[in-house]
Design a protein around this motif. Structure first.
Motif, PDB file in Angstrom:
ATOM      1  N   ARG A  84      15.306   4.698 -15.836  1.00  0.00           N
ATOM      2  CA  ARG A  84      14.165   4.740 -16.751  1.00  0.00           C
ATOM      3  C   ARG A  84      14.353   3.732 -17.881  1.00  0.00           C
ATOM      4  N   ARG A 144      21.426  10.070 -13.063  1.00  0.00           N
ATOM      5  CA  ARG A 144      20.167   9.787 -13.750  1.00  0.00           C
ATOM      6  C   ARG A 144      20.469   8.872 -14.921  1.00  0.00           C
ATOM      7  N   SER A 187       9.964   2.711 -15.247  1.00  0.00           N
ATOM      8  CA  SER A 187      11.256   2.690 -14.562  1.00  0.00           C
ATOM      9  C   SER A 187      11.434   1.357 -13.862  1.00  0.00           C
ATOM     10  N   SER A 228      19.038   5.891 -18.058  1.00  0.00           N
ATOM     11  CA  SER A 228      18.023   5.172 -18.825  1.00  0.00           C
ATOM     12  C   SER A 228      18.661   3.887 -19.342  1.00  0.00           C
ATOM     13  N   SER A 285      14.220   8.447 -23.315  1.00  0.00           N
ATOM     14  CA  SER A 285      13.826   8.029 -21.966  1.00  0.00           C
ATOM     15  C   SER A 285      14.574   8.831 -20.909  1.00  0.00           C
ATOM     16  N   GLU A 292       9.649   8.620  -8.495  1.00  0.00           N
ATOM     17  CA  GLU A 292       9.972   7.761  -9.634  1.00  0.00           C
ATOM     18  C   GLU A 292      11.383   7.200  -9.483  1.00  0.00           C
ATOM     19  N   ARG A 305      10.158  13.854 -15.227  1.00  0.00           N
ATOM     20  CA  ARG A 305       9.856  12.886 -14.171  1.00  0.00           C
ATOM     21  C   ARG A 305       8.352  12.761 -13.999  1.00  0.00           C
TER      22      ARG A 305
END
Length: 445
Positions: A410, A370, A433, A372, A396, A406, A401
């Motif tokens: 991000r 994950r 995103s 950002s 972020s 998504e 989510r």
């Protein structure tokens, strides 16, 4: 009831923690009260926890300093529970004092507390021990009788590092707000200067009433400690004496070699500042204040913040992540646990564009990661990042989510504005995103 020949008798319990309870006791041999720290019953059967506790007792027995709580004895009680007997202290810990009177203490008390704590740390360091958890709750303000000033004593060697023996696997390394950059990165080597950074954090807080590195969660705090250009005391206390401002800046240097060389040197510097601030003595002639840092509007830095997926082999996943990020020219900085950050610098917006390409590549090749991505004005090389960049990036990363589909990269609104011509941006303001690139076929991670 405890120890050989029932040396100690127990009275009331006065504290309880995650691994042990503290009981007021009486030492029949010396005829004085003592504090008995005893491992919880359900943990006494765990060999790892038991060894950690007994290791703390062995370390405590090696220290003789008026600024470290005194060791009395250790043993196993009749219930097969390890215990550690320590000198009984009247007074309160610093955390309680700060809650009662506000985080900001008077300058005199702040300097006296940190100077005495530095002397206690020097005793530990001379014995080859790094405390690793310097925080208000582990500094005790011991009463010394009517009219006498308090005496600061260091408490709790539960996560201390002993250079003469192996670490115990799985021991936590301190409290996030007071960690050094070395601790927040998860470095395997944590030296004495780590404790000096933590003491500098405490001094900053006592003088200003604010923590130098604060955030909405542990991840953002760790990221600031590792990545942020250290804040100046004068940023939050404009009238701070320059000599004190410089002392705090030195203690909070991100590079351990730029801090004080020893706890004794820091204690001497604090004593000199006490004479300057409280007695009107002449300030040191060699005061060096770090230059003011202003982000550049002409050069942007791109920063990826990430959480690696849960895995049975985090080391392998981290190595793959690092290899991909470095192929795009990023500098990878690990954070404690599964956290990671990657910094991309370059002329104009080059760093941001390479960061965006790297993020899209990472989510394709590192399953479950994950990320950002944020940008901001670059600070001078080696200075770190602005607090704004770190706050926007960690916020972020941690936001919920928007929906199951998504994209995993991000971005914040400001970064989206700079990327929208070359990258496909999805979502609503506040929850944007990157889906992929424009003109080269959209990726679908």
């Amino acid at each position: 009831m405890m120890g050989s020949a029932d040396r100690f008798t127990l009275a009331e319990r006065v504290g309880i923690g995650a691994t042990a309870e503290v009981i007021r006791g009486f030492d029949q041999e010396r005829r004085v009260p003592v504090a008995i720290k005893r491992l919880h019953e359900h943990l006494a059967v765990d060999p790892i926890t038991r060894e950690r506790f007994q290791r703390e007792a062995r370390l405590s027995a090696r220290i003789t300093s008026e600024h470290v709580v005194g060791y009395v004895d250790t043993g196993i009680d009749a219930e097969d529970r390890p215990y550690l007997a320590l000198e009984w202290l009247e007074g309160e810990d610093l955390a309680h004092r700060m809650r009662a009177s506000g985080a900001r203490l008077g300058t005199a008390d702040a300097l006296r507390i940190t100077r005495q704590a530095a002397l206690g740390l020097f005793a530990l360091h001379e014995a080859g021990i790094v405390h690793r958890d310097v925080k208000p709750g582990n500094l005790f303000l011991a009463e010394q009788g009517e009219g006498a000033p308090f005496l600061v004593k260091l408490l709790d060697l539960g996560v201390a590092h002993d250079s003469a023996s192996e670490n115990v696997d799985g021991v936590a390394l301190g409290t996030p707000f007071y960690m050094s950059p070395e601790q927040a990165r998860g470095d395997t080597e944590i030296g004495p200067r780590s404790d000096l950074f933590s003491l500098g954090v405490l001094l900053y807080e006592l003088l200003s009433g604010k923590k130098p590195f604060a955030g909405e969660d542990a991840f953002s705090v760790l990221a600031k400690i590792v990545l942020q250009a250290p804040p100046r005391l004068s940023d939050v206390w404009p009238d701070a004496p320059p000599a004190l401002d410089a002392l705090v800046a030195r203690a909070l240097a991100r590079d351990p070699d730029a801090r004080f060389s020893s706890a004794r040197e820091m204690a001497h510097a604090l004593a000199a500042i006490e004479r300057v601030v409280l007695e009107g003595a002449a300030p040191p002639a060699d005061i060096t204040l770090p230059p003011a840092l202003v982000p550049s509007d002409d050069h942007l830095v791109g920063v990826i913040f990430g959480r690696l997926p849960l895995s049975s082999n985090v080391g392998r996943t981290r190595a793959l992540f690092q290899r991909i990020a470095e192929q795009h020219g990023g500098v990878v900085i690990p954070l404690l646990g599964r956290g990671v950050a990657v910094v991309f610098e370059g002329e104009c917006a080059d760093g941001l564009l390479r960061a965006a390409d790297a993020a899209l590549d990472l989510v394709k090749q590192v399953t479950g990661v994950r990320l950002s991505l944020v940008t901001g004005g670059a600070l001078p090389p080696g200075s770190g990042l602005s607090a704004s960049v770190i706050e926007r990036g960690t916020r972020s990363l941690e936001r919920p989510r928007a929906d199951a589909n998504e994209p995993p990269v991000r971005i914040d609104d400001a970064t989206a504005h700079l990327l929208e011509e070359q990258y496909a941006i999805e979502g609503a303001p506040g929850s944007l995103s990157i889906r992929g690139t424009r003109g080269r076929g959209l990726t679908n991670p």
